[in-house]
Design a protein around this motif. Structure first.
Motif, PDB file in Angstrom:
ATOM      1  N   GLY A   1      -0.318   7.045  -8.435  1.00  0.00           N
ATOM      2  CA  GLY A   1      -1.446   7.897  -8.093  1.00  0.00           C
ATOM      3  C   GLY A   1      -2.754   7.159  -7.913  1.00  0.00           C
ATOM      4  O   GLY A   1      -3.718   7.721  -7.380  1.00  0.00           O
ATOM      5  N   GLU A   2      -2.801   5.897  -8.339  1.00  0.00           N
ATOM      6  CA  GLU A   2      -3.999   5.076  -8.175  1.00  0.00           C
ATOM      7  C   GLU A   2      -3.927   4.204  -6.924  1.00  0.00           C
ATOM      8  O   GLU A   2      -4.764   3.336  -6.716  1.00  0.00           O
ATOM      9  N   VAL A   3      -2.911   4.473  -6.100  1.00  0.00           N
ATOM     10  CA  VAL A   3      -2.654   3.654  -4.912  1.00  0.00           C
ATOM     11  C   VAL A   3      -2.767   4.504  -3.653  1.00  0.00           C
ATOM     12  O   VAL A   3      -2.384   5.675  -3.646  1.00  0.00           O
ATOM     13  N   LEU A   4      -3.285   3.894  -2.597  1.00  0.00           N
ATOM     14  CA  LEU A   4      -3.347   4.536  -1.274  1.00  0.00           C
ATOM     15  C   LEU A   4      -2.513   3.725  -0.304  1.00  0.00           C
ATOM     16  O   LEU A   4      -2.740   2.526  -0.129  1.00  0.00           O
ATOM     17  N   MET A   5      -1.535   4.364   0.336  1.00  0.00           N
ATOM     18  CA  MET A   5      -0.704   3.726   1.358  1.00  0.00           C
ATOM     19  C   MET A   5      -1.270   4.045   2.726  1.00  0.00           C
ATOM     20  O   MET A   5      -1.429   5.215   3.077  1.00  0.00           O
ATOM     21  N   VAL A   6      -1.572   3.012   3.523  1.00  0.00           N
ATOM     22  CA  VAL A   6      -2.193   3.182   4.838  1.00  0.00           C
ATOM     23  C   VAL A   6      -1.271   2.653   5.927  1.00  0.00           C
ATOM     24  O   VAL A   6      -0.816   1.499   5.859  1.00  0.00           O
ATOM     25  N   GLY A   7      -0.994   3.473   6.935  1.00  0.00           N
ATOM     26  CA  GLY A   7      -0.152   3.021   8.034  1.00  0.00           C
ATOM     27  C   GLY A   7      -0.282   3.899   9.261  1.00  0.00           C
ATOM     28  O   GLY A   7      -0.897   4.965   9.218  1.00  0.00           O
ATOM     29  N   ASP A   8       0.326   3.430  10.348  1.00  0.00           N
ATOM     30  CA  ASP A   8       0.234   4.132  11.629  1.00  0.00           C
ATOM     31  C   ASP A   8       1.532   4.826  12.006  1.00  0.00           C
ATOM     32  O   ASP A   8       1.672   5.320  13.127  1.00  0.00           O
ATOM     33  N   TYR A   9       2.490   4.870  11.070  1.00  0.00           N
ATOM     34  CA  TYR A   9       3.817   5.392  11.394  1.00  0.00           C
ATOM     35  C   TYR A   9       4.278   6.321  10.278  1.00  0.00           C
ATOM     36  O   TYR A   9       3.871   6.164   9.117  1.00  0.00           O
ATOM     37  N   ARG A  10       5.116   7.250  10.623  1.00  0.00           N
ATOM     38  CA  ARG A  10       5.549   8.257   9.646  1.00  0.00           C
ATOM     39  C   ARG A  10       6.248   7.625   8.438  1.00  0.00           C
ATOM     40  O   ARG A  10       6.150   8.145   7.323  1.00  0.00           O
ATOM     41  N   PHE A  11       6.954   6.511   8.631  1.00  0.00           N
ATOM     42  CA  PHE A  11       7.635   5.874   7.505  1.00  0.00           C
ATOM     43  C   PHE A  11       6.640   5.392   6.450  1.00  0.00           C
ATOM     44  O   PHE A  11       6.955   5.365   5.261  1.00  0.00           O
ATOM     45  N   ASP A  12       5.449   4.978   6.879  1.00  0.00           N
ATOM     46  CA  ASP A  12       4.419   4.542   5.932  1.00  0.00           C
ATOM     47  C   ASP A  12       4.003   5.707   5.041  1.00  0.00           C
ATOM     48  O   ASP A  12       3.940   5.589   3.816  1.00  0.00           O
ATOM     49  N   VAL A  13       3.718   6.826   5.672  1.00  0.00           N
ATOM     50  CA  VAL A  13       3.285   8.022   4.944  1.00  0.00           C
ATOM     51  C   VAL A  13       4.417   8.559   4.069  1.00  0.00           C
ATOM     52  O   VAL A  13       4.198   8.931   2.904  1.00  0.00           O
ATOM     53  N   MET A  14       5.627   8.579   4.604  1.00  0.00           N
ATOM     54  CA  MET A  14       6.764   9.084   3.840  1.00  0.00           C
ATOM     55  C   MET A  14       7.007   8.254   2.581  1.00  0.00           C
ATOM     56  O   MET A  14       7.270   8.790   1.499  1.00  0.00           O
TER      57      MET A  14
ATOM     58  N   GLU B   1      -8.461   7.900  -9.796  1.00  0.00           N
ATOM     59  CA  GLU B   1      -9.256   6.999  -8.964  1.00  0.00           C
ATOM     60  C   GLU B   1      -8.319   6.093  -8.177  1.00  0.00           C
ATOM     61  O   GLU B   1      -7.303   5.627  -8.704  1.00  0.00           O
ATOM     62  N   ILE B   2      -8.615   5.872  -6.907  1.00  0.00           N
ATOM     63  CA  ILE B   2      -7.816   4.964  -6.087  1.00  0.00           C
ATOM     64  C   ILE B   2      -8.310   3.545  -6.335  1.00  0.00           C
ATOM     65  O   ILE B   2      -9.459   3.206  -6.040  1.00  0.00           O
ATOM     66  N   LYS B   3      -7.437   2.709  -6.881  1.00  0.00           N
ATOM     67  CA  LYS B   3      -7.805   1.342  -7.268  1.00  0.00           C
ATOM     68  C   LYS B   3      -7.155   0.274  -6.403  1.00  0.00           C
ATOM     69  O   LYS B   3      -7.481  -0.910  -6.533  1.00  0.00           O
ATOM     70  N   ALA B   4      -6.233   0.681  -5.526  1.00  0.00           N
ATOM     71  CA  ALA B   4      -5.551  -0.289  -4.665  1.00  0.00           C
ATOM     72  C   ALA B   4      -5.192   0.351  -3.338  1.00  0.00           C
ATOM     73  O   ALA B   4      -4.899   1.547  -3.269  1.00  0.00           O
ATOM     74  N   VAL B   5      -5.209  -0.459  -2.303  1.00  0.00           N
ATOM     75  CA  VAL B   5      -4.797  -0.014  -0.972  1.00  0.00           C
ATOM     76  C   VAL B   5      -3.633  -0.889  -0.521  1.00  0.00           C
ATOM     77  O   VAL B   5      -3.705  -2.120  -0.566  1.00  0.00           O
ATOM     78  N   ILE B   6      -2.552  -0.232  -0.101  1.00  0.00           N
ATOM     79  CA  ILE B   6      -1.405  -0.936   0.485  1.00  0.00           C
ATOM     80  C   ILE B   6      -1.455  -0.717   1.986  1.00  0.00           C
ATOM     81  O   ILE B   6      -1.424   0.422   2.457  1.00  0.00           O
ATOM     82  N   PHE B   7      -1.525  -1.795   2.735  1.00  0.00           N
ATOM     83  CA  PHE B   7      -1.564  -1.714   4.184  1.00  0.00           C
ATOM     84  C   PHE B   7      -0.195  -1.985   4.792  1.00  0.00           C
ATOM     85  O   PHE B   7       0.510  -2.918   4.376  1.00  0.00           O
TER      86      PHE B   7
ATOM     87  N   PRO C   1      11.210   4.038   4.935  1.00  0.00           N
ATOM     88  CA  PRO C   1      10.475   5.034   4.146  1.00  0.00           C
ATOM     89  C   PRO C   1      10.875   5.143   2.677  1.00  0.00           C
ATOM     90  O   PRO C   1      10.451   6.079   2.012  1.00  0.00           O
ATOM     91  N   SER C   2      11.679   4.218   2.165  1.00  0.00           N
ATOM     92  CA  SER C   2      11.986   4.247   0.740  1.00  0.00           C
ATOM     93  C   SER C   2      10.700   4.111  -0.064  1.00  0.00           C
ATOM     94  O   SER C   2       9.831   3.297   0.264  1.00  0.00           O
ATOM     95  N   PRO C   3      10.571   4.873  -1.152  1.00  0.00           N
ATOM     96  CA  PRO C   3       9.390   4.732  -2.002  1.00  0.00           C
ATOM     97  C   PRO C   3       9.445   3.513  -2.910  1.00  0.00           C
ATOM     98  O   PRO C   3       8.440   3.145  -3.530  1.00  0.00           O
ATOM     99  N   VAL C   4      10.601   2.871  -2.990  1.00  0.00           N
ATOM    100  CA  VAL C   4      10.804   1.774  -3.944  1.00  0.00           C
ATOM    101  C   VAL C   4       9.781   0.648  -3.785  1.00  0.00           C
ATOM    102  O   VAL C   4       9.206   0.186  -4.785  1.00  0.00           O
ATOM    103  N   PRO C   5       9.494   0.147  -2.562  1.00  0.00           N
ATOM    104  CA  PRO C   5       8.517  -0.947  -2.463  1.00  0.00           C
ATOM    105  C   PRO C   5       7.102  -0.530  -2.853  1.00  0.00           C
ATOM    106  O   PRO C   5       6.337  -1.351  -3.369  1.00  0.00           O
ATOM    107  N   VAL C   6       6.744   0.713  -2.617  1.00  0.00           N
ATOM    108  CA  VAL C   6       5.426   1.197  -3.035  1.00  0.00           C
ATOM    109  C   VAL C   6       5.349   1.197  -4.559  1.00  0.00           C
ATOM    110  O   VAL C   6       4.354   0.764  -5.155  1.00  0.00           O
ATOM    111  N   LEU C   7       6.412   1.651  -5.202  1.00  0.00           N
ATOM    112  CA  LEU C   7       6.460   1.654  -6.668  1.00  0.00           C
ATOM    113  C   LEU C   7       6.440   0.228  -7.213  1.00  0.00           C
ATOM    114  O   LEU C   7       5.798  -0.048  -8.238  1.00  0.00           O
ATOM    115  N   ARG C   8       7.131  -0.681  -6.542  1.00  0.00           N
ATOM    116  CA  ARG C   8       7.154  -2.077  -6.980  1.00  0.00           C
ATOM    117  C   ARG C   8       5.757  -2.691  -6.909  1.00  0.00           C
ATOM    118  O   ARG C   8       5.340  -3.402  -7.818  1.00  0.00           O
ATOM    119  N   ILE C   9       5.040  -2.412  -5.829  1.00  0.00           N
ATOM    120  CA  ILE C   9       3.693  -2.956  -5.685  1.00  0.00           C
ATOM    121  C   ILE C   9       2.764  -2.375  -6.747  1.00  0.00           C
ATOM    122  O   ILE C   9       1.986  -3.098  -7.381  1.00  0.00           O
TER     123      ILE C   9
END
Length: 200
Positions: A141-154, A5-11, A124-132
């Motif tokens: 896996g419970e997080v969704l990363m949302v952005g308008d640029y390839r670095f966000d998705v990467m 289940e997605i429980k958080a959104v990172i913008f 595009p480092s995954p480290v800040p996503v993991l930190r959040i």
């Protein structure tokens, strides 16, 4: 195995939540960073004095943009809907911490946590996503990363998070790692509701 289940959104901030008047052509010209090279990575590899000069130029542009930016259409509605759904919200940007504080204060935005380039490695480092995810006590896996640029998705994909690409920003095409493509941020709440109901 059931999907998480997605429980958080990172913008992402610029181009995703806000329309920013940052002039990247001018920033590249004034800093001397080749237009086809990412700003932060190039500046970090310069000598200490040159790097300070470049970052000083970038900071001036960011500070002016933070004072002139506007909330993107649909952003407030999406945030309010996600909050009502009980979704945790975070912000992750390659911008400076000072600019983030200005933007959040001016536009009245609140997040459970946020990270800037001054706090952690930059996308595009995954480290800040993991930190959040860790701060929110969630798995990637419970997080969704949302952005308008390839670095966000990467960054999101490399961290093991779900990813959503918002069209109409810096990149014309969604990167191959993208899980969801959005035309408007207001599509997010119903998308998450459908996704999470599939795991019931």
């Amino acid at each position: 195995m059931p999907q998480a289940e997605i429980k958080a959104v990172i913008f992402d901030m610029d181009g995703t939540l806000i329309d920013s008047p940052l002039d990247f052509e001018l920033i590249h010209a004034q800093t001397g960073v080749p237009r086809d090279r990412p700003l932060l990575e190039y500046m970090d590899r310069a000598g200490p004095e040159e790097s300070r000069r470049m970052y000083s130029i970038l900071a001036r542009h960011e500070e002016r943009a933070a004072l002139d930016c506007t909330l993107r259409e649909g952003a407030a509605e999406a945030i309010d809907s996600l909050r009502r759904m009980g979704c945790a919200l975070a912000l992750l940007t390659r911008n400076s911490a000072r600019s983030v504080r200005t933007v959040l204060g001016r536009l009245g935005l609140q997040f459970d946590c946020w990270l800037s380039r001054d706090d952690e490695a930059s996308k595009p480092s995954p480290v800040p996503v993991l930190r959040i995810a860790d701060r929110l006590k969630l798995t990637p896996g419970e997080v969704l990363m949302v952005g308008d640029y390839r670095f966000d998705v990467m960054a999101g994909h490399a961290a093991g998070a779900r990813t959503a690409f918002l069209k109409g920003g810096k990149d014309a095409e969604a990167p191959r790692e993208t899980d969801f493509v959005l035309e408007d941020l207001r599509e997010l709440p119903p998308l998450l509701a459908r996704w999470n109901s599939q795991g019931d």
